[in-house]
Design an enzyme around this catalytic site. Structure first.
Site, PDB file in Angstrom:
ATOM      1  N   HIS A  55      -7.694  25.339  -6.970  1.00 34.58           N
ATOM      2  CA  HIS A  55      -8.603  26.123  -6.140  1.00 34.58           C
ATOM      3  C   HIS A  55     -10.030  25.656  -6.427  1.00 34.58           C
ATOM      4  O   HIS A  55     -10.317  25.102  -7.491  1.00 34.58           O
ATOM      5  CB  HIS A  55      -8.480  27.607  -6.461  1.00 34.58           C
ATOM      6  CG  HIS A  55      -7.191  28.212  -6.014  1.00 34.58           C
ATOM      7  ND1 HIS A  55      -7.016  29.557  -5.911  1.00 34.58           N
ATOM      8  CD2 HIS A  55      -6.008  27.659  -5.643  1.00 34.58           C
ATOM      9  CE1 HIS A  55      -5.792  29.828  -5.502  1.00 34.58           C
ATOM     10  NE2 HIS A  55      -5.156  28.678  -5.331  1.00 34.58           N
ATOM     11  N   GLU A  57     -12.695  27.177  -7.324  1.00 39.46           N
ATOM     12  CA  GLU A  57     -13.269  27.711  -8.558  1.00 39.46           C
ATOM     13  C   GLU A  57     -12.756  26.959  -9.781  1.00 39.46           C
ATOM     14  O   GLU A  57     -13.531  26.631 -10.688  1.00 39.46           O
ATOM     15  CB  GLU A  57     -12.912  29.201  -8.728  1.00 39.46           C
ATOM     16  CG  GLU A  57     -13.399  30.086  -7.616  1.00 39.46           C
ATOM     17  CD  GLU A  57     -12.359  30.343  -6.523  1.00 39.46           C
ATOM     18  OE1 GLU A  57     -12.319  31.483  -6.024  1.00 39.46           O
ATOM     19  OE2 GLU A  57     -11.609  29.412  -6.164  1.00 39.46           O
TER      20      GLU A  57
END
Length: 151
Positions: A55, A57
């Site tokens: 992801h 992040e």
């Protein structure tokens, strides 16, 4: 309260989200900042990397940790276009990120305000200051258009 610098870093996160969409990934971008300087950034890559944990992040945290040669990233702010999921919020806790600023909510899997409200749970050994809604319209539009075009 978001500052002009916060908007500038969120604009960069939106640019990264657009790059993810161009690669056929869900358009999410993230920028990790310390002392006004970008130390890591990323966009969604689970499909391209064949990695369910890639992801935006997580990509930004990995790049920052490598650059800083430390898995702890205190005194940092993460800017992300969409409300984080459980996995990403856990990584922010473990990395000791100080502040999280995100754009649009994620009604299905967002865990800051949409579903679990994990940031308010008292059992974590670290607290993250959270601000939501920064450039939410732009971030939400990217995701809506991405899924509209795929249907």
């Amino acid at each position: 309260m978001a500052t002009p610098k916060d908007y500038a870093f969120m604009r960069r996160a939106l640019e990264l989200a657009e790059l993810a969409a161009e690669r056929g990934e869900v358009p999410v971008g993230a920028v990790l900042v310390q002392d006004g300087k970008v130390i890591g950034e990323g966009s969604n890559r689970p499909i391209g990397n064949c990695d369910p944990s890639a992801h935006a992040e997580i990509v930004a945290l990995r790049r920052a940790a490598e650059a800083m040669q430390n898995y702890r990233l205190p005194s940092t702010t993460l800017y992300v276009t969409i409300e984080p999921c459980t996995m990403c919020f856990g990584a922010l806790i473990h990395a000791r990120v100080s502040r999280l600023i995100y754009g649009a909510t994620e009604p299905r899997a967002g865990v800051i305000e949409s579903q679990l409200q994990l940031g308010g749970m008292g059992f974590f050994n670290h607290k993250i200051a959270v601000e939501s809604g920064v450039m939410a319209e732009e971030a939400g539009k990217l995701v809506r258009e991405f899924f509209h075009d795929r249907r």
